[in-house]
Design an enzyme around this catalytic site. Sequence first.
Site, mmCIF file in Angstrom:
data_model
loop_
_atom_site.group_PDB
_atom_site.id
_atom_site.type_symbol
_atom_site.label_atom_id
_atom_site.label_comp_id
_atom_site.label_asym_id
_atom_site.label_seq_id
_atom_site.Cartn_x
_atom_site.Cartn_y
_atom_site.Cartn_z
ATOM 1 N N TRP A 149 0.806 -1.225 0.000
ATOM 2 C CA TRP A 149 0.000 0.000 0.000
ATOM 3 C C TRP A 149 0.831 1.263 0.000
ATOM 4 O O TRP A 149 0.370 2.306 -0.436
ATOM 5 C CB TRP A 149 -0.934 -0.003 1.218
ATOM 6 C CG TRP A 149 -0.162 -0.118 2.481
ATOM 7 C CD1 TRP A 149 0.157 -1.268 3.134
ATOM 8 C CD2 TRP A 149 0.444 0.941 3.191
ATOM 9 N NE1 TRP A 149 0.940 -0.982 4.221
ATOM 10 C CE2 TRP A 149 1.128 0.373 4.272
ATOM 11 C CE3 TRP A 149 0.491 2.324 3.024
ATOM 12 C CZ2 TRP A 149 1.847 1.114 5.184
ATOM 13 C CZ3 TRP A 149 1.208 3.072 3.924
ATOM 14 C CH2 TRP A 149 1.871 2.474 4.992
ATOM 15 N N ASN A 150 2.078 1.192 0.529
ATOM 16 C CA ASN A 150 2.820 2.454 0.667
ATOM 17 C C ASN A 150 3.438 2.844 -0.664
ATOM 18 O O ASN A 150 4.073 2.029 -1.315
ATOM 19 C CB ASN A 150 3.887 2.346 1.772
ATOM 20 C CG ASN A 150 5.074 1.526 1.355
ATOM 21 O OD1 ASN A 150 4.906 0.424 0.878
ATOM 22 N ND2 ASN A 150 6.260 2.041 1.504
ATOM 23 N N LYS A 173 -1.608 -5.809 -9.488
ATOM 24 C CA LYS A 173 -2.508 -5.974 -8.343
ATOM 25 C C LYS A 173 -2.163 -4.922 -7.308
ATOM 26 O O LYS A 173 -1.098 -4.957 -6.696
ATOM 27 C CB LYS A 173 -2.386 -7.357 -7.703
ATOM 28 C CG LYS A 173 -3.494 -7.552 -6.662
ATOM 29 C CD LYS A 173 -3.262 -8.692 -5.705
ATOM 30 C CE LYS A 173 -2.762 -8.283 -4.348
ATOM 31 N NZ LYS A 173 -3.532 -7.252 -3.630
ATOM 32 N N GLY A 226 6.820 -6.121 -1.241
ATOM 33 C CA GLY A 226 6.019 -6.361 -0.037
ATOM 34 C C GLY A 226 6.902 -6.948 1.054
ATOM 35 O O GLY A 226 8.124 -6.771 1.034
ATOM 36 N N GLY A 227 6.291 -7.652 1.987
ATOM 37 C CA GLY A 227 7.034 -8.206 3.104
ATOM 38 C C GLY A 227 7.621 -9.584 2.780
ATOM 39 O O GLY A 227 7.139 -10.270 1.874
ATOM 40 N N GLU A 248 11.269 -7.179 -4.019
ATOM 41 C CA GLU A 248 11.714 -5.982 -3.277
ATOM 42 C C GLU A 248 11.026 -6.030 -1.920
ATOM 43 O O GLU A 248 9.828 -5.786 -1.836
ATOM 44 C CB GLU A 248 11.313 -4.701 -4.020
ATOM 45 C CG GLU A 248 11.963 -4.519 -5.372
ATOM 46 C CD GLU A 248 13.437 -4.183 -5.275
ATOM 47 O OE1 GLU A 248 13.927 -3.895 -4.164
ATOM 48 O OE2 GLU A 248 14.105 -4.241 -6.306
ATOM 49 N N LEU A 249 11.777 -6.340 -0.871
ATOM 50 C CA LEU A 249 11.136 -6.630 0.413
ATOM 51 C C LEU A 249 11.511 -5.598 1.477
ATOM 52 O O LEU A 249 11.891 -4.491 1.159
ATOM 53 C CB LEU A 249 11.478 -8.059 0.825
ATOM 54 C CG LEU A 249 11.313 -9.094 -0.313
ATOM 55 C CD1 LEU A 249 11.718 -10.477 0.137
ATOM 56 C CD2 LEU A 249 9.896 -9.089 -0.864
ATOM 57 N N CYS A 282 10.347 1.219 3.247
ATOM 58 C CA CYS A 282 11.190 0.025 3.262
ATOM 59 C C CYS A 282 12.640 0.376 3.574
ATOM 60 O O CYS A 282 13.369 -0.425 4.139
ATOM 61 C CB CYS A 282 11.101 -0.695 1.926
ATOM 62 S SG CYS A 282 11.474 0.365 0.539
ATOM 63 N N GLU A 380 11.191 -5.547 11.535
ATOM 64 C CA GLU A 380 10.765 -4.330 10.843
ATOM 65 C C GLU A 380 9.462 -3.844 11.462
ATOM 66 O O GLU A 380 8.524 -4.619 11.638
ATOM 67 C CB GLU A 380 10.552 -4.641 9.357
ATOM 68 C CG GLU A 380 10.276 -3.411 8.531
ATOM 69 C CD GLU A 380 9.923 -3.714 7.072
ATOM 70 O OE1 GLU A 380 9.292 -4.760 6.816
ATOM 71 O OE2 GLU A 380 10.265 -2.894 6.214
HETATM 72 P P1 NAD Z 1 2.460 -7.412 2.230
HETATM 73 O O1 NAD Z 1 3.564 -8.344 1.906
HETATM 74 O O2 NAD Z 1 1.512 -7.777 3.305
HETATM 75 O O3 NAD Z 1 1.550 -7.151 0.928
HETATM 76 C C1 NAD Z 1 2.109 -6.749 -0.292
HETATM 77 C C2 NAD Z 1 1.172 -7.149 -1.428
HETATM 78 O O4 NAD Z 1 1.157 -8.561 -1.535
HETATM 79 C C3 NAD Z 1 -0.285 -6.705 -1.240
HETATM 80 O O5 NAD Z 1 -0.782 -6.260 -2.488
HETATM 81 C C4 NAD Z 1 -0.968 -7.992 -0.825
HETATM 82 O O6 NAD Z 1 -2.335 -8.056 -1.152
HETATM 83 C C5 NAD Z 1 -0.194 -9.009 -1.643
HETATM 84 N N1 NAD Z 1 -0.305 -10.385 -1.165
HETATM 85 C C6 NAD Z 1 -0.593 -10.833 0.078
HETATM 86 N N2 NAD Z 1 -0.585 -12.189 0.106
HETATM 87 C C7 NAD Z 1 -0.288 -12.595 -1.149
HETATM 88 C C8 NAD Z 1 -0.118 -13.877 -1.768
HETATM 89 N N3 NAD Z 1 -0.278 -15.006 -1.084
HETATM 90 N N4 NAD Z 1 0.208 -13.912 -3.067
HETATM 91 C C9 NAD Z 1 0.390 -12.781 -3.775
HETATM 92 N N5 NAD Z 1 0.226 -11.550 -3.256
HETATM 93 C C10 NAD Z 1 -0.103 -11.454 -1.948
HETATM 94 O O7 NAD Z 1 3.145 -6.007 2.512
HETATM 95 P P2 NAD Z 1 2.511 -4.682 3.143
HETATM 96 O O8 NAD Z 1 2.284 -4.883 4.586
HETATM 97 O O9 NAD Z 1 1.392 -4.219 2.292
HETATM 98 O O10 NAD Z 1 3.745 -3.666 2.907
HETATM 99 C C11 NAD Z 1 4.793 -3.532 3.784
HETATM 100 C C12 NAD Z 1 6.002 -4.336 3.371
HETATM 101 O O11 NAD Z 1 6.446 -3.977 2.050
HETATM 102 C C13 NAD Z 1 7.179 -4.035 4.282
HETATM 103 O O12 NAD Z 1 7.880 -5.200 4.601
HETATM 104 C C14 NAD Z 1 8.026 -3.097 3.426
HETATM 105 O O13 NAD Z 1 9.380 -3.006 3.798
HETATM 106 C C15 NAD Z 1 7.850 -3.689 2.075
HETATM 107 N N6 NAD Z 1 8.241 -2.721 1.040
HETATM 108 C C16 NAD Z 1 9.383 -2.942 0.311
HETATM 109 C C17 NAD Z 1 9.804 -2.015 -0.638
HETATM 110 C C18 NAD Z 1 11.055 -2.217 -1.474
HETATM 111 O O14 NAD Z 1 11.152 -1.615 -2.538
HETATM 112 N N7 NAD Z 1 12.019 -3.004 -1.046
HETATM 113 C C19 NAD Z 1 9.045 -0.867 -0.843
HETATM 114 C C20 NAD Z 1 7.901 -0.671 -0.077
HETATM 115 C C21 NAD Z 1 7.502 -1.605 0.860
#
Ligand code: NAD
Length: 488
Positions: A149-150, A173, A226-227, A248-249, A282, A380
Amino acid sequence: MQQFQQYIGGTFSDGSARFESRDPATGQVWAMMPEARAKDVEHAVAAARAAFHVAEWSGMTASGRGKLLIRLADLIAENAQTLAQLETRDTGKIIRETSAQIAYVADYYRYYAGLADKIEGAHLPIDKPDMEVWLRREPIGVVAAIVPWNSQLFLSAVKIGPALAAGCTVVLKASEDGPAPMLEFARIFDQAGFPAGVLNVITGFGATCGAVLTSHPQVDHVAFTGGPETARQVVRNSAENLASTSLELGGKSPFIVFEDADIESAVNAQVSGIFAASGQSCVAGSRLIISNTIKDAFLARLKEKAEAIVIGLPDDMATEVGPLCTTGQRDNAVKLIEKSVAAGARIITGGRALDREGIFFPPTIIDCSDAPNAPCLTNEFFGPVLSVLGFDTEQEALDIANDTAFGLASGVFTRDLARAHRMIRGIRAGIVWVNTYRAVSPIVPFGGHGLSGHGREGGLRAALDYTKTKAVWLRTSDDPIPDPFIMR
Ligand code: NAD
């Protein structure tokens, strides 16, 4: 109540279901979002697959793709304010940040537009006299792009931009938290003149949308941000189709300050490094590693600055720290802080959720000098929480910095050039900022190691990552092929 729609095959629709989106500043439902389930994912992937093969897109010249991306960039710039307001409303990210960031998103698309006609193949100096061999670079196919979301507009730009520059098609997505700016982006994209289905924008939940998309047999590449825990599921699911992945986590990035640093500059960079984006970044410099010779003075100044930060509504230009996006993040922060205090960590400022409407958590600093195993040092937060450890020697600073499973970003503050170089060599991270922090540009590759993922976004190679090579052999001799049983 505002209503949003998904975008599939050049058409806007409601999705299989709908869900409520809450304003993080008030906790009130303000919009209804389309929820994509298996049927919608199927439809979106089919649209992207069809668009990948249609002559209107597959036969378009690279410079034609570049021109469309320029048009898209112009439209983003024209609509930057609307996009910023929607991102602020739906995610709680402050308007000061969304306005500046979205103006820059247009520049990211301009950069990728410029890359479209620089994707070159190669002629190989083959070791056989009667052959010509060259490599063609072809688009990888259908890309599933998944963003948190961010900063969704920014994080999707670094996927959509290079993917379209390379001639791929995309199913994006958006996060189920705060998808409004991405769904509005789809409206803007629709005006740019791309063939239908080249980009499809859906949103939905992990299990019922994300998992279906990433395991879909017609997806060739998954670009995920994402995470780490979600990334593991993405990798497992993409194994179905053996699709390639870029990940990218998260991070737990070290911010190291030596005694010879420009202290005021380092304090300001640390404030930006951890409290900007309300800590939901992140690359947050969430571990301050500070020379014990200046620790007390540095922390006193940092505390003063942290306590002067204006906490307020995200749509107010004066606000410097707004709400967190989700209640889950706040609850996670509360839990981690409680455990850290129980382990001997000392709160210097903040530490408790604010007792007001919305999901507000104040800038928090925790001294872990007596609690080197406190969970706040390794987990984190994705919130405005800084953990602090002191060091006596340069080696100790480096050991603490590298004592993490993540490896995304890092910062070093020193005026000693030789020492800066030793730290640059020694730190295990994808980014080292020296005497600065949180600088980004489309020109510079971005990404990490370990639990921070793999692959790089941005930079000259960005579009190449959305291509595959095809080796072409052409025999130039008119003589009959001599011996069919010998490979030559
Ligand atoms: P998240 O991992 O919970 O969700 C990210 C995305 O993945 C969402 O769109 C979610 O719906 C989707 N998702 C969830 N389960 C899934 C599955 N089983 N299969 C496919 N997609 C699925 O992350 P969050 O809480 O929304 O965001 C925060 C995390 O993102 C933090 O860890 C942050 O550090 C990371 N992040 C990384 C970067 C980078 O560039 N390295 C940038 C921004 C955020």
